[in-house]
Scaffold this active site. Structure first.
Site, PDB file in Angstrom:
ATOM      1  N   LYS A  77     -66.541 -22.843  15.027  1.00  0.00           N
ATOM      2  CA  LYS A  77     -65.574 -22.669  13.938  1.00  0.00           C
ATOM      3  C   LYS A  77     -64.186 -22.349  14.502  1.00  0.00           C
ATOM      4  CE  LYS A  77     -65.300 -18.614  11.685  1.00  0.00           C
ATOM      5  NZ  LYS A  77     -63.950 -18.032  11.632  1.00  0.00           N
ATOM      6  N   ASN A  78     -64.140 -21.419  15.465  1.00  0.00           N
ATOM      7  CA  ASN A  78     -62.831 -20.931  15.914  1.00  0.00           C
ATOM      8  C   ASN A  78     -62.144 -21.862  16.904  1.00  0.00           C
ATOM      9  OD1 ASN A  78     -63.235 -18.864  14.189  1.00  0.00           O
ATOM     10  ND2 ASN A  78     -63.776 -17.355  15.742  1.00  0.00           N
ATOM     11  N   CYS A 109     -57.708  -9.018   5.308  1.00  0.00           N
ATOM     12  CA  CYS A 109     -59.036  -9.507   4.933  1.00  0.00           C
ATOM     13  C   CYS A 109     -59.959  -8.299   5.091  1.00  0.00           C
ATOM     14  CB  CYS A 109     -59.437 -10.662   5.833  1.00  0.00           C
ATOM     15  SG  CYS A 109     -59.847 -10.129   7.470  1.00  0.00           S
ATOM     16  N   ARG A 153     -54.750  -7.516   9.691  1.00  0.00           N
ATOM     17  CA  ARG A 153     -54.481  -8.843  10.268  1.00  0.00           C
ATOM     18  C   ARG A 153     -52.982  -9.187  10.247  1.00  0.00           C
ATOM     19  NH1 ARG A 153     -59.475 -11.562   9.995  1.00  0.00           N
ATOM     20  NH2 ARG A 153     -58.787 -12.857  11.720  1.00  0.00           N
ATOM     21  N   ASP A 204     -66.646 -10.424  17.363  1.00  0.00           N
ATOM     22  CA  ASP A 204     -67.363 -11.182  16.322  1.00  0.00           C
ATOM     23  C   ASP A 204     -68.870 -10.997  16.394  1.00  0.00           C
ATOM     24  OD1 ASP A 204     -65.109 -14.057  16.361  1.00  0.00           O
ATOM     25  OD2 ASP A 204     -64.939 -12.049  15.516  1.00  0.00           O
ATOM     26  N   ARG A 256     -69.073 -19.254   5.556  1.00  0.00           N
ATOM     27  CA  ARG A 256     -67.763 -19.544   6.149  1.00  0.00           C
ATOM     28  C   ARG A 256     -67.916 -19.897   7.624  1.00  0.00           C
ATOM     29  NH1 ARG A 256     -62.977 -15.547   4.518  1.00  0.00           N
ATOM     30  NH2 ARG A 256     -61.986 -17.133   5.796  1.00  0.00           N
TER      31      ARG A 256
HETATM   32  C1  EPZ Z   1     -59.411 -14.942  15.921  1.00  0.00           C
HETATM   33  O1  EPZ Z   1     -58.741 -14.224  14.891  1.00  0.00           O
HETATM   34  C2  EPZ Z   1     -60.740 -15.363  15.329  1.00  0.00           C
HETATM   35  N1  EPZ Z   1     -60.515 -16.242  14.185  1.00  0.00           N
HETATM   36  C3  EPZ Z   1     -61.535 -14.131  14.901  1.00  0.00           C
HETATM   37  O2  EPZ Z   1     -62.807 -14.578  14.426  1.00  0.00           O
HETATM   38  C4  EPZ Z   1     -61.753 -13.248  16.128  1.00  0.00           C
HETATM   39  O3  EPZ Z   1     -62.429 -12.073  15.726  1.00  0.00           O
HETATM   40  C5  EPZ Z   1     -60.390 -12.881  16.744  1.00  0.00           C
HETATM   41  O4  EPZ Z   1     -59.651 -14.091  17.054  1.00  0.00           O
HETATM   42  C6  EPZ Z   1     -60.546 -12.059  18.013  1.00  0.00           C
HETATM   43  O5  EPZ Z   1     -61.298 -12.765  18.939  1.00  0.00           O
HETATM   44  C7  EPZ Z   1     -60.206 -17.545  14.398  1.00  0.00           C
HETATM   45  O6  EPZ Z   1     -60.066 -17.984  15.520  1.00  0.00           O
HETATM   46  C8  EPZ Z   1     -60.046 -18.399  13.177  1.00  0.00           C
HETATM   47  P1  EPZ Z   1     -56.249 -11.926  16.997  1.00  0.00           P
HETATM   48  P2  EPZ Z   1     -57.177 -13.812  15.073  1.00  0.00           P
HETATM   49  O7  EPZ Z   1     -54.903 -12.415  16.640  1.00  0.00           O
HETATM   50  O8  EPZ Z   1     -56.468 -14.876  15.803  1.00  0.00           O
HETATM   51  C9  EPZ Z   1     -53.974  -7.887  16.067  1.00  0.00           C
HETATM   52  C10 EPZ Z   1     -64.633 -14.679  12.956  1.00  0.00           C
HETATM   53  O9  EPZ Z   1     -65.454 -13.843  12.533  1.00  0.00           O
HETATM   54  N2  EPZ Z   1     -52.788  -8.717  15.835  1.00  0.00           N
HETATM   55  O10 EPZ Z   1     -56.744 -12.111  18.396  1.00  0.00           O
HETATM   56  O11 EPZ Z   1     -56.658 -13.385  13.766  1.00  0.00           O
HETATM   57  C11 EPZ Z   1     -55.014  -8.063  14.966  1.00  0.00           C
HETATM   58  O12 EPZ Z   1     -54.714  -7.239  13.851  1.00  0.00           O
HETATM   59  C12 EPZ Z   1     -63.155 -14.320  13.047  1.00  0.00           C
HETATM   60  O13 EPZ Z   1     -64.937 -15.845  13.329  1.00  0.00           O
HETATM   61  C13 EPZ Z   1     -51.559  -8.103  15.606  1.00  0.00           C
HETATM   62  O14 EPZ Z   1     -51.455  -6.882  15.596  1.00  0.00           O
HETATM   63  O15 EPZ Z   1     -57.345 -12.535  16.023  1.00  0.00           O
HETATM   64  C14 EPZ Z   1     -56.278  -7.637  15.655  1.00  0.00           C
HETATM   65  O16 EPZ Z   1     -56.379  -6.234  15.634  1.00  0.00           O
HETATM   66  C15 EPZ Z   1     -62.874 -12.893  12.617  1.00  0.00           C
HETATM   67  N3  EPZ Z   1     -50.470  -8.879  15.379  1.00  0.00           N
HETATM   68  C16 EPZ Z   1     -56.079  -8.115  17.094  1.00  0.00           C
HETATM   69  O17 EPZ Z   1     -54.660  -8.314  17.234  1.00  0.00           O
HETATM   70  C17 EPZ Z   1     -50.545 -10.250  15.385  1.00  0.00           C
HETATM   71  O18 EPZ Z   1     -49.505 -10.910  15.199  1.00  0.00           O
HETATM   72  C18 EPZ Z   1     -56.786  -9.406  17.449  1.00  0.00           C
HETATM   73  O19 EPZ Z   1     -56.329 -10.379  16.560  1.00  0.00           O
HETATM   74  C19 EPZ Z   1     -51.804 -10.857  15.622  1.00  0.00           C
HETATM   75  C20 EPZ Z   1     -52.906 -10.070  15.845  1.00  0.00           C
END
Ligand code: EPZ
Length: 416
Positions: free
Chosen positions: A22-23, A116, A121, A305, A397
């Site tokens: 998915k990701n 979410c 996020r 995850d 999802r």
């Molecule tokens: C991706 O989400 C994945 N989703 C998530 O999978 C996964 O848990 C996550 O990466 C971490 O590996 C997809 O790829 C569609 P991040 P993403 O930006 O990109 C903070 C699932 O269950 N952050 O690496 O949103 C954020 O709040 C989903 O398949 C900021 O602070 O994750 C979090 O605490 C859930 N500012 C951390 O970084 C930003 O601008 C990691 O978020 C961006 C992120």
């Protein structure tokens, strides 16, 4: 929302071909808009999030056709650069379209994705990086208006190795002026898959999978044909589903090299694991051992995850396990539901102390987000009696036909 009815107690044993990731497929589908042409994406899983992404593509004016696990995207008719609020609210990962649309149209309008169930996020890292690349960004009335005469290559440093921010910078940089380096980039395998797809379109992306990615801007991209990598989180979920029941399972079309941290924990808990190229064979003992401490970290650390599915596993292991969730601030919603089934879990801030119990009881439980829902299914497979898991739309999802895969391995599970 439907529900899954599970009669626990069956050993989950058999063979599963793991779905596409998915990701990986979500950012790759978004990236198709950067070429004025046709792209063919193979091994595309049947998921609600993919359906929503297809809808975004169609709202942008693209033609999307699906035949089994092959999605064809024709972007030649793309006529819009805005993603409306309802779609952004439904699927916050649509933010990944931002870099792709700006790259193609030099402007983009998206609504603030909002949080979410697992956390706020924020997207500050995405916006900060895009501004450094010359994108002017106005945030007003809940919308983000982006414009860029020219996207400038440059040296981008991410304060946190955010997966989404890394992907958005990559997408904005592939046709930018000059060279872009992204330091402290996310190293997830899904980033490598996106890089491979972009390069098959004619991009010049180097170093994906490492902490520094270099992108040499090119004039244009062409549509491409690409096969999505296997889903490492779904693979580990099925390993946990079999392990909690003392089963023996063989996973096909997986990449064990992406799964080191997860396989290590399963072996620490007493599972016997054999990896052969794109297969994993696991034999689990009747009762697993607890795992001292699991800390979720960016790749190659233990993935956030799989935290909740492995917590379900630990709830029936011998001994006490401690889970520390370092990535998202609200990713323990499955704990209350597991407790209803008899699990002994105490949450203190970002830590959860799990004392293994000899048995779980079937109960009526509610999935409140994707991976927490999978955790409830895992617990239900080993529980005494019948469990009803409602909120199955969350599970759909990220997991393709979860009941069919588990039925093929002996589970008594049906969808209502
Ligand atoms: C991706 O989400 C994945 N989703 C998530 O999978 C996964 O848990 C996550 O990466 C971490 O590996 C997809 O790829 C569609 P991040 P993403 O930006 O990109 C903070 C699932 O269950 N952050 O690496 O949103 C954020 O709040 C989903 O398949 C900021 O602070 O994750 C979090 O605490 C859930 N500012 C951390 O970084 C930003 O601008 C990691 O978020 C961006 C992120």
């Amino acid at each position: 929302m439907g529900k899954l009815i599970i009669d626990g107690g069956e050993r989950i044993s058999g063979e599963i071909r793991v779905q596409g990731a998915k990701n990986a497929v979500l950012p790759i589908l978004a990236a198709t808009v950067m070429a004025d042409g046709v792209s063919v994406i193979k091994n595309c899983p049947s998921l609600r999030d993919v359906d929503k992404t297809d809808l975004v593509l169609e709202r942008l004016g693209c033609i999307v056709r699906r035949e089994e696990n092959v999605v064809t995207v024709d972007t030649r008719g793309m006529c819009d650069c805005e993603i409306c609020e309802d779609l952004m609210r439904e699927m916050r990962s649509s933010i990944i379209f931002l870099g792709a649309i700006i790259s193609r149209c030099k402007r983009a309008v998206v609504s603030m994705p909002g949080g979410c169930p697992i956390g706020l996020r924020p997207i500050d890292l995405h916006l900060k990086a895009l501004k450094e690349m010359g994108v002017s960004i106005q945030e007003e009335h809940g919308y983000i208006n982006c414009k860029a005469e020219k996207i400038r290559g440059g040296n981008i440093h991410l304060d946190f190795p955010s997966v989404g921010a890394t992907e958005n910078v990559m997408l904005a940089a592939v046709c930018a002026d000059g060279i872009t380096t992204v330091s402290n980039a996310a190293r997830e395998p899904e980033i490598v898959d996106l890089s491979n797809f972009l390069n098959s379109m004619g991009a010049r992306v180097y170093g994906a999978g490492g902490s520094v990615i270099t992108i040499h801007g090119v004039e244009k991209l062409n549509g491409a044909e690409y096969t999505i990598m296997p889903d490492r989180i779904v693979a580990a979920t099925y390993l946990a589903a079999s392990a909690i029941t003392g089963g023996e399972i063989c996973l096909n079309s997986v990449n064990p090299y992406d799964m080191g941290a997860m396989l290590h924990v399963l072996e620490e808990m007493g599972a016997k694991i054999r990896c052969e190229n794109s297969r994993i064979i696991q034999t689990a003992p009747k009762t697993l051992r607890s795992v001292h401490t699991i800390r979720t970290m960016p790749y190659p650390g233990f993935p956030t995850d799989i935290q909740s599915p492995f917590m379900a596993l630990a709830s029936m292991a011998r001994g006490t396990s401690v889970f520390i969730e370092n990535i998202f601030e609200n990713r323990f919603q499955h704990v209350d539901e597991l407790t209803r089934m008899g699990a002994d879990i105490k949450v203190e801030g970002r830590s959860a102390v799990v004392r293994g119990v000899r048995e779980l009881q079937g109960a009526n439980v509610v999935a409140r987000e994707l991976r927490g829902g999978a955790a409830l299914v895992i617990a239900a497979l080993a529980a005494n009696g019948t469990t009803s898991v409602s909120g199955v739309d969350f599970i759909d999802r990220g997991y393709e036909n979860i009941e069919k895969y588990l039925q093929s391995c002996g589970a008594k599970i049906r969808r209502e």
